[in-house]
Design a protein around this motif. Structure first.
Motif, mmCIF file in Angstrom:
data_model
loop_
_atom_site.group_PDB
_atom_site.id
_atom_site.type_symbol
_atom_site.label_atom_id
_atom_site.label_comp_id
_atom_site.label_asym_id
_atom_site.label_seq_id
_atom_site.Cartn_x
_atom_site.Cartn_y
_atom_site.Cartn_z
ATOM 1 N N ARG A 45 0.844 -1.185 0.000
ATOM 2 C CA ARG A 45 0.000 0.000 0.000
ATOM 3 C C ARG A 45 0.888 1.246 0.000
ATOM 4 N NH1 ARG A 45 -5.427 -0.170 3.461
ATOM 5 N NH2 ARG A 45 -5.457 -2.059 2.191
ATOM 6 N N GLU A 46 0.542 2.189 -0.871
ATOM 7 C CA GLU A 46 1.357 3.387 -1.079
ATOM 8 C C GLU A 46 0.576 4.632 -0.682
ATOM 9 O OE1 GLU A 46 3.368 5.750 -4.923
ATOM 10 O OE2 GLU A 46 1.844 4.209 -5.224
ATOM 11 N N GLY A 47 1.195 5.480 0.121
ATOM 12 C CA GLY A 47 0.596 6.760 0.451
ATOM 13 C C GLY A 47 0.820 7.742 -0.680
ATOM 14 N N ILE A 48 -0.230 8.412 -1.149
ATOM 15 C CA ILE A 48 -0.079 9.312 -2.289
ATOM 16 C C ILE A 48 -0.385 10.766 -1.966
ATOM 17 C CG2 ILE A 48 -0.367 7.539 -4.049
ATOM 18 C CD1 ILE A 48 -3.253 8.338 -4.339
ATOM 19 N N SER A 49 -1.203 11.031 -0.959
ATOM 20 C CA SER A 49 -1.485 12.416 -0.614
ATOM 21 C C SER A 49 -2.188 12.485 0.730
ATOM 22 C CB SER A 49 -2.366 13.071 -1.686
ATOM 23 O OG SER A 49 -2.562 14.450 -1.421
ATOM 24 N N TYR A 50 -2.040 13.613 1.400
ATOM 25 C CA TYR A 50 -2.848 13.866 2.597
ATOM 26 C C TYR A 50 -3.246 15.324 2.647
ATOM 27 C CZ TYR A 50 1.203 15.922 5.067
ATOM 28 O OH TYR A 50 2.262 16.713 5.426
ATOM 29 N N ILE A 51 -4.280 15.583 3.451
ATOM 30 C CA ILE A 51 -4.697 16.944 3.761
ATOM 31 C C ILE A 51 -5.115 16.989 5.220
ATOM 32 C CG2 ILE A 51 -7.105 16.561 3.029
ATOM 33 C CD1 ILE A 51 -7.055 19.503 1.983
ATOM 34 N N SER A 52 -4.742 18.065 5.879
ATOM 35 C CA SER A 52 -5.200 18.297 7.239
ATOM 36 C C SER A 52 -6.174 19.460 7.197
ATOM 37 C CB SER A 52 -4.028 18.626 8.169
ATOM 38 O OG SER A 52 -4.462 18.661 9.507
ATOM 39 N N PRO A 53 -7.469 19.192 7.295
ATOM 40 C CA PRO A 53 -8.471 20.247 7.103
ATOM 41 C C PRO A 53 -8.368 21.398 8.096
ATOM 42 C CG PRO A 53 -9.486 18.091 6.867
ATOM 43 C CD PRO A 53 -8.103 17.860 7.400
ATOM 44 N N SER A 54 -7.727 21.165 9.243
ATOM 45 C CA SER A 54 -7.650 22.230 10.242
ATOM 46 C C SER A 54 -6.815 23.407 9.760
ATOM 47 C CB SER A 54 -7.071 21.682 11.542
ATOM 48 O OG SER A 54 -5.758 21.231 11.333
ATOM 49 N N TYR A 55 -5.816 23.155 8.905
ATOM 50 C CA TYR A 55 -4.972 24.248 8.391
ATOM 51 C C TYR A 55 -4.662 24.108 6.904
ATOM 52 C CZ TYR A 55 -1.031 20.983 8.880
ATOM 53 O OH TYR A 55 -0.183 19.892 8.779
ATOM 54 N N ASP A 56 -5.350 23.175 6.228
ATOM 55 C CA ASP A 56 -5.203 22.956 4.788
ATOM 56 C C ASP A 56 -3.796 22.549 4.381
ATOM 57 O OD1 ASP A 56 -7.603 25.503 3.776
ATOM 58 O OD2 ASP A 56 -7.840 23.358 4.165
ATOM 59 N N GLY A 57 -3.066 21.933 5.294
ATOM 60 C CA GLY A 57 -1.759 21.404 4.937
ATOM 61 C C GLY A 57 -1.909 20.200 4.025
ATOM 62 N N THR A 58 -1.076 20.113 2.996
ATOM 63 C CA THR A 58 -1.142 19.003 2.056
ATOM 64 C C THR A 58 0.258 18.503 1.711
ATOM 65 O OG1 THR A 58 -1.094 20.447 0.103
ATOM 66 C CG2 THR A 58 -3.261 19.882 0.988
ATOM 67 N N ASP A 59 0.311 17.305 1.190
ATOM 68 C CA ASP A 59 1.549 16.754 0.680
ATOM 69 C C ASP A 59 1.209 15.686 -0.347
ATOM 70 O OD1 ASP A 59 4.597 15.258 2.090
ATOM 71 O OD2 ASP A 59 4.255 16.497 0.292
ATOM 72 N N TYR A 60 2.174 15.399 -1.227
ATOM 73 C CA TYR A 60 1.968 14.430 -2.292
ATOM 74 C C TYR A 60 3.198 13.544 -2.443
ATOM 75 C CZ TYR A 60 -1.744 17.666 -3.706
ATOM 76 O OH TYR A 60 -2.852 18.464 -3.722
ATOM 77 N N ALA A 61 2.961 12.318 -2.845
ATOM 78 C CA ALA A 61 4.062 11.457 -3.243
ATOM 79 C C ALA A 61 4.593 11.929 -4.588
ATOM 80 C CB ALA A 61 3.585 10.013 -3.343
ATOM 81 N N ASP A 62 5.862 11.687 -4.828
ATOM 82 C CA ASP A 62 6.468 12.113 -6.084
ATOM 83 C C ASP A 62 5.769 11.494 -7.285
ATOM 84 O OD1 ASP A 62 9.912 12.189 -4.832
ATOM 85 O OD2 ASP A 62 8.286 13.664 -4.727
ATOM 86 N N SER A 63 5.235 10.299 -7.114
ATOM 87 C CA SER A 63 4.617 9.586 -8.232
ATOM 88 C C SER A 63 3.358 10.265 -8.753
ATOM 89 C CB SER A 63 4.283 8.151 -7.818
ATOM 90 O OG SER A 63 3.432 8.147 -6.680
ATOM 91 N N VAL A 64 2.758 11.147 -7.958
ATOM 92 C CA VAL A 64 1.511 11.808 -8.385
ATOM 93 C C VAL A 64 1.611 13.323 -8.390
ATOM 94 C CG1 VAL A 64 0.186 9.865 -7.473
ATOM 95 C CG2 VAL A 64 0.465 11.934 -6.079
ATOM 96 N N LYS A 65 2.727 13.854 -7.918
ATOM 97 C CA LYS A 65 2.874 15.305 -7.826
ATOM 98 C C LYS A 65 2.721 15.946 -9.201
ATOM 99 C CE LYS A 65 5.616 16.290 -4.561
ATOM 100 N NZ LYS A 65 6.817 16.460 -3.718
#
Length: 125
Positions: A45-65
């Protein structure tokens, strides 16, 4: 009880787009970060993105950026994953999950406490 339900998967041709939704319930929406993960047959299982709704922080895996965009609608308590320029290697079951560490989320599946059942995305001509 925290509940997550994914929708929006399907069959799409290479270069096409899909938008996945993760409808949440059972908790205060800003108390958890939401991550999107995927798992192809025979792969981890691969993590591809997250968001923290409290402050709209996000991140992406390189494979989908640059191709995928995560967003949230706090009123609807729903997180979206817009997927553009899809490739055959994006074929997988896509899951959303909730992590209690909303202030410092990660893309590690082991850090997430609650999971949806997944939605299949198939990219093929």
């Amino acid at each position: 009880e925290v509940q997550l339900v994914e929708s929006g998967g399907g069959l799409v041709q290479p270069g096409g787009s899909l938008r996945l939704s993760c409808a949440t319930s059972g908790y205060n929406f800003e108390d958890y970060a939401i991550g999107w993960f995927r798992q192809a047959p025979g792969k981890e299982r691969e993590g591809i993105s997250y968001i923290s709704p409290s402050y709209d922080g996000t991140d992406y895996a390189d494979s989908v950026k640059g191709r995928f965009t995560i967003s949230s609608d706090n009123r609807k308590k729903t997180v979206y994953l817009q997927m553009n320029n899809l490739k055959p290697e994006d074929t997988a079951v896509y899951y959303c999950a909730a992590e209690e560490r909303w202030f410092d989320p990660t893309l590690l599946p082991s850090d997430y406490e609650f999971w949806g059942r997944g939605t299949q995305v198939t990219v093929s001509s």
